[in-house]
Design a protein around this motif. Structure first.
Motif, PDB file in Angstrom:
ATOM      1  N   ALA A   1      32.922  42.847  29.189  1.00  0.00           N
ATOM      2  CA  ALA A   1      34.118  42.433  29.754  1.00  0.00           C
ATOM      3  C   ALA A   1      34.015  41.106  28.758  1.00  0.00           C
ATOM      4  O   ALA A   1      35.031  40.189  29.215  1.00  0.00           O
TER       5      ALA A   1
ATOM      6  N   THR B   1      30.888  49.958  29.044  1.00  0.00           N
ATOM      7  CA  THR B   1      30.951  49.521  30.270  1.00  0.00           C
ATOM      8  C   THR B   1      29.870  48.836  30.689  1.00  0.00           C
ATOM      9  O   THR B   1      29.616  48.011  31.873  1.00  0.00           O
TER      10      THR B   1
ATOM     11  N   TRP C   1      40.558  44.216  30.267  1.00  0.00           N
ATOM     12  CA  TRP C   1      39.400  43.775  31.208  1.00  0.00           C
ATOM     13  C   TRP C   1      39.043  42.235  30.640  1.00  0.00           C
ATOM     14  O   TRP C   1      38.931  41.564  31.874  1.00  0.00           O
TER      15      TRP C   1
ATOM     16  N   PRO D   1      35.470  47.384  35.422  1.00  0.00           N
ATOM     17  CA  PRO D   1      36.648  47.564  34.470  1.00  0.00           C
ATOM     18  C   PRO D   1      37.946  47.769  35.294  1.00  0.00           C
ATOM     19  O   PRO D   1      38.080  48.232  36.279  1.00  0.00           O
TER      20      PRO D   1
END
Length: 480
Positions: A209, A274, A425, A439
């Motif tokens: 992120a 992720t 994100w 996310p």
């Protein structure tokens, strides 16, 4: 409501989608082919990627966009000198010239298991680490001048930011290089030296992120990632999901909370976009099995082969095709050939061979799924990708042979959508509206859902018929 963009620089083209930050709805899109000579050359001037990017973004496509994410072909490596200029064109292909280099590297570290333990994968022709070995052996002057190594998405992010001193990448991209370990989260600089002959500067691996930076105009650029990870993120897959991709060769990947080290080298331990992991198992023979069968039967296309296969019944009257036409990686039988078993007078019909081709391809992919399941990877739902996923014969057989719900998403630019989701994100985190561990929840892919239902027992019997022939023909070769 804000808008973000995702761009996917694939081997052939750049595609850009502009999406609503809250829902992921695609508002605008652009496309341009890379200006390169020939069909997928092994070497490409990376400026071609920038030229197609500029063309795809033309006509005010990016007006009002607050953040951009970049996805790109995973295996391209861009060798740069100490000033950041390209030493030679980017090496993008997985061609045969690199196979000797891959074998050299495997031997140099002490075998397949040593590589699996070090970085979670065994060198293959397409991987950056193998290309570095080829460069050192074949173009030693260029190798000596190489001071900085970047992948395609790293290089594009760096260009969009104006070539800053800080160079970044993400876990997903780094995990495909062959010199970064998804298990430890660290580079293995000794493997760069083993391949290239000396050390080189590598991009900083930033979190999923995090932003790579902001342009002077205030446009946020997210970390970027490889095409496989971006597509998985765009599809919205999570724990319990696997993706079976039907290209000429096939691949099976699934989301898992930890890296899987596999001494046989059947599993490639990639990281996702992720913070999770994305173990991948590859087969060499998927749609090429169908194309070969169609040619043998004199059929013009795969749709005709599918229609013919549907005239047969599950099990193809005892006909079993082991589809190892190019050798095979799963199981590891590089020098073998395909096998057609169960020939009897009543099974020697074109429709039974057509059915056996579909069942053989899918059973080979089910073997790949079993490698992951055997290592504790949960598979409740399988996303089936590729043009062949639309074929009636594939959809009729896949749920029962895989033993799970099968989801066939509508065709879309999932890698570009995944890149846009990453941008949303990073933008949300920078604004304090999103958690860096979670996310944005975008709408899932529109898809057709197929259940095994009452066909499950029949499918498992067909699968057992395939396994019996495989074990008879290649005893002990497959140990999931």
């Amino acid at each position: 409501m804000g808008i973000v963009a995702g761009l996917d620089s694939s081997p052939d083209f750049t595609r850009i989608v502009v999406c609503d930050t809250d829902t992921g709805a695609v508002l605008r899109q652009g496309y341009a082919p890379h200006p390169v000579d020939g069909d997928r050359p092994a070497d490409v001037d990376p400026q071609a990627w920038l030229l197609s990017l500029g063309e795809a973004a033309g006509g005010g496509l990016l007006e009002g966009v607050q953040a951009i994410g970049v996805s790109a072909q995973q295996n391209a490596v861009v060798p740069l000198d100490a000033q950041g200029n390209t030493v030679r064109p980017a090496m993008v292909g997985g061609d045969r010239r690199n196979q000797v280099a891959a074998a050299d590297l495997i031997d140099a570290l002490g075998g397949r298991e040593a590589w699996a333990q070090a970085v979670g994968c065994v060198p293959q022709a397409a991987q950056p680490v193998t290309k570095l070995r080829w460069l050192a052996k074949s173009e030693p002057d260029a190798a000596l001048r190489t001071a900085i190594l970047m992948q395609a998405h790293d290089w594009l992010v760096w260009q969009l930011l104006g070539r800053p001193v800080r160079r970044t990448t993400d876990r997903g991209g780094a995990s495909g290089t062959g010199y970064w370990s998804a298990a430890t989260g660290n580079y293995r600089t000794d493997l760069v030296e083993l391949a290239l002959g000396h050390q080189a500067m590598l991009p900083e691996v930033i979190g999923p992120a995090e932003a790579a930076g902001t342009t002077p105009e205030g446009l946020l650029i997210s970390a970027g990632t490889g095409e496989t990870m971006a597509a998985a993120f765009g599809l919205g897959i999570g724990l319990g999901d696997a993706v079976v991709s039907l290209g000429a060769s096939g691949s099976v990947m699934a989301v898992h909370p930890e890296a899987l080290v596999d001494g046989t080298g059947m599993i490639t331990a990639l990281a996702d976009a992720t913070g999770m992991h994305l173990p991948v198992v590859t087969t060499l023979n998927a749609v090429r099995t169908l194309r070969g069968t169609a040619e043998l039967l004199g059929l013009p296309d795969l749709e005709s082969l599918s229609d013919l296969a549907m005239k047969s019944t599950p099990g193809a009257h005892g006909l079993v095709l082991l589809p190892y036409l190019e050798g095979e990686r799963t199981p590891n039988l590089p020098h073998t050939a395909g096998t057609l078993s169960g020939l009897r007078r009543e099974s020697m019909k074109a429709e039974h061979l057509a059915r056996a081709a579909f069942e053989g391809m899918l059973c080979g992919l089910a073997d790949a799924l079993d490698v992951l399941r055997g290592r504790g990877v949960e598979v409740r739902r399988i996303f089936l990708l590729g043009a062949a996923a639309e074929l009636t014969a594939v959809q009729a057989a896949a749920p029962a042979l895989f033993g799970a719900q099968v989801v066939v998403p509508q065709p879309a630019d999932y890698a570009a959508i995944g890149a846009a989701r990453q941008a949303a994100w990073a933008l949300g985190v920078s604004q304090g509206t999103l958690d860096p561990r979670t996310p944005p929840a975008w709408q899932g892919a529109a898809a057709q859902v197929l259940e095994p239902g009452e066909e499950l027992a029949v499918g498992q019997a067909v699968r057992q018929q395939y396994v019996s022939v495989r074990e008879q023909t290649h005893p002990g070769a497959f140990r999931p």
